[in-house]
Design an enzyme around this catalytic site. Structure first.
Site, PDB file in Angstrom:
ATOM      1  CG  HIS A 102     -12.049  43.675 -51.845  1.00 41.41           C
ATOM      2  ND1 HIS A 102     -13.251  43.445 -51.204  1.00 41.41           N
ATOM      3  CD2 HIS A 102     -12.142  43.034 -53.034  1.00 41.41           C
ATOM      4  CE1 HIS A 102     -14.036  42.715 -51.966  1.00 41.41           C
ATOM      5  NE2 HIS A 102     -13.391  42.435 -53.082  1.00 41.41           N
ATOM      6  CG  ASP A 204     -36.784  27.228 -12.829  1.00 38.46           C
ATOM      7  OD1 ASP A 204     -36.801  26.685 -11.707  1.00 38.46           O
ATOM      8  OD2 ASP A 204     -37.248  26.677 -13.850  1.00 38.46           O
ATOM      9  CG  HIS A 207     -34.212  24.077 -12.431  1.00 35.20           C
ATOM     10  ND1 HIS A 207     -33.956  25.375 -12.040  1.00 35.20           N
ATOM     11  CD2 HIS A 207     -33.009  23.577 -12.813  1.00 35.20           C
ATOM     12  CE1 HIS A 207     -32.673  25.647 -12.192  1.00 35.20           C
ATOM     13  NE2 HIS A 207     -32.063  24.574 -12.653  1.00 35.20           N
ATOM     14  CG  HIS A 212     -29.341  21.023 -10.941  1.00 37.23           C
ATOM     15  ND1 HIS A 212     -28.889  20.786 -12.219  1.00 37.23           N
ATOM     16  CD2 HIS A 212     -29.793  22.299 -10.935  1.00 37.23           C
ATOM     17  CE1 HIS A 212     -29.067  21.882 -12.956  1.00 37.23           C
ATOM     18  NE2 HIS A 212     -29.617  22.801 -12.200  1.00 37.23           N
ATOM     19  CG  ASP A 356     -29.376  24.216 -15.714  1.00 39.52           C
ATOM     20  OD1 ASP A 356     -30.324  23.731 -15.074  1.00 39.52           O
ATOM     21  OD2 ASP A 356     -28.490  24.911 -15.186  1.00 39.52           O
TER      22      ASP A 356
HETATM   23  S1  FES Z   1     -12.437  45.421 -48.358  1.00 40.54           S
HETATM   24 FE1  FES Z   1     -13.938  44.502 -49.604  1.00 40.54          FE
HETATM   25  S2  FES Z   1     -15.281  43.593 -48.167  1.00 40.54           S
HETATM   26 FE2  FES Z   1     -13.820  44.577 -46.935  1.00 40.54          FE
HETATM   27 FE   LIG Z   2     -30.045  24.625 -13.100  1.00 38.94          FE
END
Ligand code: FES
Ligand SMILES: [Fe+2]
Length: 442
Positions: A102, A204, A207, A212, A356
């Site tokens: 708005h 970790d 692992h 890897h 990962d």
């Molecule tokens: S102006 Fe209405 S939700 Fe932002």
């Molecule tokens: Fe890793």
């Protein structure tokens, strides 16, 4: 609600329901993300007045904005009329922010400054000063990294960081001029709980040689380099734990040549060796603080130059936001080398990153099973073998193959989840530390 008070993270016991339970997750948003210091951005992402980026604190959208006086402020990105995001762009530069629903408009600080048709619609009877965006009360700049917290009583950021500062500073202070983030970030979604990622980056290294292995073979022809995933016993590396944070390091024999990067970076890095030694010390320059997490969800890798936030998206999903960090004053060719290496290893399609993520989604999938969620996980690696201030490293540490940082991470998580005040947490930490020292002195 699951009884978190009965959990025993210090004893290395983890209840898997913490990764799946919706009530636990909602409580995390309030008690963990609502009360911790969270990474927002780096100042290099806000180059001029009016520069802004959009990010999240937990699941709350926030706008981080460079002000006219050059300071950085942040506010909840939610219009006070009906709750739309005030700004829907990821980043940019602006003088004001106008809600696209708005048309309520806000200034750079988040103050409401214009309401369309104010005379007709509101009979000029709306107090705009009362309807500004919700401000993030505490925002701080730590060597270029911007953090924010909703909490009025959280310790100052330096205290919150504690001994972890030494590990973070290594990255921030290494090169003259510090770091900057390559514009981004890269964003992607992984179907796993945020704690899998945050805890692994805290704790970790274990692992790496397994998970890897194939990526290392794909990346390096030299078998000796393929084996570097596993720190040798004579230079074992260490793991640090403190205040819920964690860091894991490995040690290199010679500062400079790094096969993971291209020739431009390597030549520049070697040419800057003396400056690096002056900035962070010779000993520290030979320790690569490989994986790191600043509690709760800000992580980085010393090797691979990636910084990231694990934004939670429900108990079973995260949005990863990852940046490549580069030495700010390095020539462009050097930065390009780093970006290439970082993309190849840790990015949505990176060879290590995909290993990962696959692990975390796999565990999350197993936890869809009812029985699987009743089965305690073991985080007891290295329990009772912690030491303080060893190998020139400040704070509590252990062999790099340990889960000291994971236990610390879940202890901090538990304290916050139980609603312990920040003063209470600081007191508990001091008492725990004193009792550990007693054990060591007998
Ligand atoms: S102006 Fe209405 S939700 Fe932002
Ligand atoms: Fe890793």
């Amino acid at each position: 609600m699951i009884d978190i008070s009965s959990f025993d993270p210090a004893g290395g016991l983890l209840d898997p329901r913490i990764y799946t339970d919706s009530d636990v997750y909602q409580r995390e948003l309030e008690q963990v993300f609502g009360r911790s210091w969270l990474f927002l951005t780096h100042e290099s992402q806000l180059p001029k007045r009016g520069s802004f980026i959009q990010t999240y604190m937990g699941e709350d959208p926030v706008l981080v904005v460079r002000q006219r006086d050059n300071s950085v402020k942040a506010f909840l990105n939610q219009c006070r009329h009906r709750g739309m995001r005030i700004c829907r762009a990821d980043e940019g530069t602006s003088k004001t922010f106008t809600c696209s629903y708005h048309g309520w408009a806000y200034d750079l600080e988040g103050n409401l400054i214009n309401v369309p048709e104010e005379d007709r619609a509101y009979r000029n009877d709306i107090d705009k000063s009362k309807w500004g965006a919700l401000k993030i009360p505490r925002v701080t700049n730590y060597k270029g990294l911007i953090f924010g917290t909703w909490s009025a009583d959280a310790p100052e950021f330096e205290e919150y960081l504690g001994e972890m500062a030494y590990y973070l500073d290594t990255v921030l202070d290494m090169y003259d001029g510090g770091i900057e983030l390559v514009p981004g970030p890269m964003k992607w979604v992984i179907d796993c709980n945020w704690k899998f990622a945050a805890e692994q980056f805290a704790s970790d290294m274990y692992h790496a040689p397994i998970s890897h292995a194939s990526a290392a073979v794909a990346m390096f022809e030299d078998p000796a380099l393929q084996g570097m995933m596993s720190p040798p016993k004579e230079a074992p590396g260490r793991q640090f734990a403190g205040n819920g944070h964690g860091s894991g390091s490995f040690w290199i024999p010679e500062f400079g040549p790094n096969p993971q990067y291209g020739p431009s970076f390597n030549a520049w890095n070697i040419a800057n060796r003396d400056k690096v030694f002056a900035n962070i010390g010779v000993e520290r320059a030979h320790k690569v603080f490989a994986h790191n997490t600043c509690f709760p969800n800000f992580s980085w890798l010393g090797q691979s130059n990636t910084m990231r936030v694990w934004h939670p998206r429900g108990p079973g999903q995260i949005e990863v936001w990852a940046w490549t960090f580069v030495p700010k004053d390095a020539p462009q060719a050097v930065k390009d080398d780093i970006v290439k290496s970082s993309q190849f290893t840790f990015s949505p399609a990176g060879v290590f990153e995909t290993d990962d993520g696959e692990n975390w989604t796999e565990v999350q999938m197993v936890l869809r099973g009812w029985k699987a969620r009743q089965n305690t996980f073991n985080a007891q690696m290295g329990l009772g073998y912690e030491e303080r201030d060893t190998h020139g490293l400040p704070g509590k540490s252990n062999d790099v193959y340990s889960e000291t940082a994971a236990r610390g991470f879940y202890q901090r998580w538990k304290d916050l989840m139980l609603g312990v005040s920040w003063a209470g947490i600081t007191g508990l930490d001091a008492a725990r530390r004193a009792s550990e020292e007693e054990v060591h002195s007998v």
